[in-house]
Design an enzyme around this catalytic site. Structure first.
Site, PDB file in Angstrom:
ATOM      1  N   LYS A   1      37.983  35.398  40.466  1.00 50.65           N
ATOM      2  CA  LYS A   1      36.772  36.220  40.614  1.00 50.65           C
ATOM      3  C   LYS A   1      36.275  36.889  39.321  1.00 50.65           C
ATOM      4  CE  LYS A   1      35.767  35.359  44.008  1.00 50.65           C
ATOM      5  NZ  LYS A   1      35.508  33.945  44.446  1.00 50.65           N
TER       6      LYS A   1
ATOM      7  N   GLY B   1      34.418  35.064  37.075  1.00 52.52           N
ATOM      8  CA  GLY B   1      33.204  34.377  36.623  1.00 52.52           C
ATOM      9  C   GLY B   1      33.360  32.889  36.383  1.00 52.52           C
TER      10      GLY B   1
ATOM     11  N   THR C   1      32.839  30.345  38.364  1.00 53.11           N
ATOM     12  CA  THR C   1      31.757  29.512  38.892  1.00 53.11           C
ATOM     13  C   THR C   1      30.635  29.407  37.857  1.00 53.11           C
ATOM     14  OG1 THR C   1      32.290  30.445  41.058  1.00 53.11           O
ATOM     15  CG2 THR C   1      30.239  29.212  40.896  1.00 53.11           C
TER      16      THR C   1
ATOM     17  N   HIS D   1      43.219  28.653  37.408  1.00 50.04           N
ATOM     18  CA  HIS D   1      43.483  30.099  37.380  1.00 50.04           C
ATOM     19  C   HIS D   1      44.861  30.366  36.774  1.00 50.04           C
ATOM     20  CE1 HIS D   1      39.930  31.307  39.438  1.00 50.04           C
ATOM     21  NE2 HIS D   1      40.294  30.952  40.659  1.00 50.04           N
TER      22      HIS D   1
ATOM     23  N   ARG E   1      36.827  39.833  33.058  1.00 47.80           N
ATOM     24  CA  ARG E   1      35.841  40.729  33.682  1.00 47.80           C
ATOM     25  C   ARG E   1      36.497  42.083  33.918  1.00 47.80           C
ATOM     26  NH1 ARG E   1      32.961  39.405  39.568  1.00 47.80           N
ATOM     27  NH2 ARG E   1      31.179  40.790  39.263  1.00 47.80           N
TER      28      ARG E   1
ATOM     29  N   SER F   1      35.445  42.026  43.969  1.00 47.49           N
ATOM     30  CA  SER F   1      35.030  40.653  44.272  1.00 47.49           C
ATOM     31  C   SER F   1      36.160  39.895  44.985  1.00 47.49           C
ATOM     32  CB  SER F   1      34.649  39.957  42.952  1.00 47.49           C
ATOM     33  OG  SER F   1      34.163  38.674  43.193  1.00 47.49           O
TER      34      SER F   1
ATOM     35  N   LYS G   1      27.203  39.028  44.660  1.00 49.18           N
ATOM     36  CA  LYS G   1      26.121  39.819  44.059  1.00 49.18           C
ATOM     37  C   LYS G   1      25.874  39.433  42.610  1.00 49.18           C
ATOM     38  CE  LYS G   1      26.520  43.995  46.849  1.00 49.18           C
ATOM     39  NZ  LYS G   1      26.846  45.423  46.793  1.00 49.18           N
ATOM     40  N   GLY G   2      26.935  39.028  41.928  1.00 45.41           N
ATOM     41  CA  GLY G   2      26.789  38.645  40.523  1.00 45.41           C
ATOM     42  C   GLY G   2      26.328  39.801  39.648  1.00 45.41           C
TER      43      GLY G   2
HETATM   44  P1  PAP Z   1      36.529  31.958  41.757  1.00 47.26           P
HETATM   45  O1  PAP Z   1      37.716  32.671  41.178  1.00 47.26           O
HETATM   46  O2  PAP Z   1      36.640  31.766  43.251  1.00 47.26           O
HETATM   47  O3  PAP Z   1      36.183  30.713  41.018  1.00 47.26           O
HETATM   48  P2  PAP Z   1      34.529  33.313  40.283  1.00 47.26           P
HETATM   49  O4  PAP Z   1      33.385  32.406  40.125  1.00 47.26           O
HETATM   50  O5  PAP Z   1      35.457  33.443  39.132  1.00 47.26           O
HETATM   51  O6  PAP Z   1      35.297  32.971  41.604  1.00 47.26           O
HETATM   52  O7  PAP Z   1      33.991  34.773  40.578  1.00 47.26           O
HETATM   53  C1  PAP Z   1      33.033  35.003  41.549  1.00 47.26           C
HETATM   54  C2  PAP Z   1      32.143  36.096  41.030  1.00 47.26           C
HETATM   55  O8  PAP Z   1      31.213  35.543  40.082  1.00 47.26           O
HETATM   56  C3  PAP Z   1      31.311  36.700  42.139  1.00 47.26           C
HETATM   57  O9  PAP Z   1      31.141  38.062  41.774  1.00 47.26           O
HETATM   58  P3  PAP Z   1      30.771  39.209  42.822  1.00 47.26           P
HETATM   59  O10 PAP Z   1      31.684  39.055  43.983  1.00 47.26           O
HETATM   60  O11 PAP Z   1      30.994  40.496  42.085  1.00 47.26           O
HETATM   61  O12 PAP Z   1      29.359  39.009  43.170  1.00 47.26           O
HETATM   62  C4  PAP Z   1      30.035  35.886  42.051  1.00 47.26           C
HETATM   63  O13 PAP Z   1      28.925  36.497  42.656  1.00 47.26           O
HETATM   64  C5  PAP Z   1      29.885  35.782  40.548  1.00 47.26           C
HETATM   65  N1  PAP Z   1      29.028  34.667  40.150  1.00 47.26           N
HETATM   66  C6  PAP Z   1      28.985  33.409  40.666  1.00 47.26           C
HETATM   67  N2  PAP Z   1      28.070  32.669  40.033  1.00 47.26           N
HETATM   68  C7  PAP Z   1      27.506  33.447  39.096  1.00 47.26           C
HETATM   69  C8  PAP Z   1      26.468  33.244  38.128  1.00 47.26           C
HETATM   70  N3  PAP Z   1      25.835  32.087  38.027  1.00 47.26           N
HETATM   71  N4  PAP Z   1      26.153  34.267  37.315  1.00 47.26           N
HETATM   72  C9  PAP Z   1      26.780  35.467  37.415  1.00 47.26           C
HETATM   73  N5  PAP Z   1      27.768  35.730  38.314  1.00 47.26           N
HETATM   74  C10 PAP Z   1      28.117  34.731  39.146  1.00 47.26           C
END
Ligand code: PAP
Length: 346
Positions: free
Chosen positions: A89, A91, A93, A151, A171, A179, A312-313
């Site tokens: 979580k 970032g 993705t 990871h 992060r 997250s 939410k990003g």
């Molecule tokens: P993972 O460990 O399951 O791969 P990961 O992508 O590392 O997840 O983290 C998800 C977080 O990145 C989410 O944060 P939030 O819960 O605080 O909202 C997700 O919304 C955010 N995220 C996914 N895609 C993007 C993007 N394109 N730009 C910015 N933040 C993003």
């Protein structure tokens, strides 16, 4: 420009090479031995449905532990391959989308891009999933370079993986924790037909996370491992921070492209390619795509919808979930853990 309208992620090819009975039996034995080993390791049922297990000082989701052992012994990337890494979580993705778009920008037009019809996790495979099919995947069939994601901590990666270029995303732990807690709930709901575990209480999760016990954790040791590698070998490990990327995605995309060995040319800069890629991979753009909506794409046996990877990003969403006391506690742990390393979160 050559476009491939029917782009299909090539990763199923890793399992298509002809295999002899001997190969099949060898893989069976390998995975049986890992399962035997994992059955002897401490397991934490307090963080369902991940139920992380303690392995070499870190906590790995039980489901991925045999795969993690397989990666350690059988992941032999080419030095041209690229690894996208981060604690859960932080970032990944976004990093997957950006690095995939950068690397393949000469193969796909932005109007007909694989990221418009594939979730980023489908374009950049997660090693822990790739190695969880009880078959050692044949990665040599994949194009060179290929981007993989994991990871796993630096200490858990095999030596061979350290020869690749590694991009690490970090992060603020408060937002990471929030997250992760939300994602845990989404996973629990998606698995609820067979896993009857209860919703994980935020305070309980917080206590565990603070102690370095969480899926993929300790968060701080995870970050420090790659931070030190990035200081020791900056040409091989690029350390990025989610908050800084949000603040200035263009600068960070340039940095990423340079690090990956494919810097943007003057023409590309002039034509706005950098800004176009930033837009393609932005949270707003990806979440608008049909492929990333709730009813689309499920992730293997977790049955997670593609939308689970987007919430939410935002930077600082922790204020909506953590008390001041909790925030101060995490900040204090961060300060203490990172003291003297040069790594900090503003
Ligand atoms: P993972 O460990 O399951 O791969 P990961 O992508 O590392 O997840 O983290 C998800 C977080 O990145 C989410 O944060 P939030 O819960 O605080 O909202 C997700 O919304 C955010 N995220 C996914 N895609 C993007 C993007 N394109 N730009 C910015 N933040 C993003």
């Amino acid at each position: 420009m050559a476009t491939l309208p029917n782009y299909a992620p090539p990763f199923s090819q890793c399992f298509l090479s002809p295999r002899t009975q001997e190969d099949i039996e060898r893989d069976e034995q390998i995975y049986n031995s890992y399962e035997k080993l994992t059955s002897q390791l401490p397991i934490l049922h307090d963080w369902p449905p991940f139920n992380p297990q303690q392995y070499q000082s870190f906590w790995i989701p039980a489901k991925f532990l045999p795969a993690c052992m397989a990666i350690q012994s059988h992941f032999n990337p080419r030095s041209s391959d690229i690894l996208c890494v981060g604690s859960p979580k932080t970032g990944s993705t976004w990093l997957k989308a950006l690095s995939f778009a950068v690397l393949h920008r000469h193969s796909f037009s932005l109007s007909d891009h694989p990221l418009l019809t594939n979730n980023p996790h489908k374009c950049v495979p997660f090693l822990e999933l790739l190695f969880s099919h009880r078959t050692i995947p044949d990665l040599n069939v994949l194009p060179s370079p290929t981007i993989f994601a994991t990871h796993l901590t630096a200490s858990l990666l095999p030596q061979s993986a350290l020869s690749c270029r590694i991009v690490y995303v970090c992060r603020d732990p408060k937002d990471t924790f929030v997250s992760l807690w939300h994602f845990t709930e989404r996973l629990r709901v998606s698995l609820s037909t067979e896993d009857k575990s209860e919703r994980l209480d935020l305070n309980k999760a917080f206590q565990l996370f603070s102690q370095g016990i969480s899926p993929g954790g300790s968060f701080w040791d995870h970050a420090l491992g790659y931070w030190k590698e990035s200081k020791r070998r900056p040409e091989k490990v690029l350390f990025l921070k989610y908050e800084e990327m949000i603040e200035d995605p263009v600068i960070h995309l340039r940095k990423l492209a340079e690090f990956m060995g494919c810097p943007f040319s003057m023409e590309e800069e002039r034509d706005g390619v950098v800004e176009d890629i930033v837009k393609l991979c932005s949270f707003d753009n990806l979440t608008e795509l049909e492929v990333n909506k709730d009813n689309n794409g499920s992730f293997e046996e977790t049955r997670l919808p593609a939308s689970s990877f987007f919430r939410k990003g935002k930077v600082g969403d922790w204020v909506n979930y953590l008390s001041m006391e909790m925030a101060e506690k995490l900040d204090a742990i961060t300060k203490e853990k990172l003291h003297g390393s040069g790594l900090s979160f503003s």
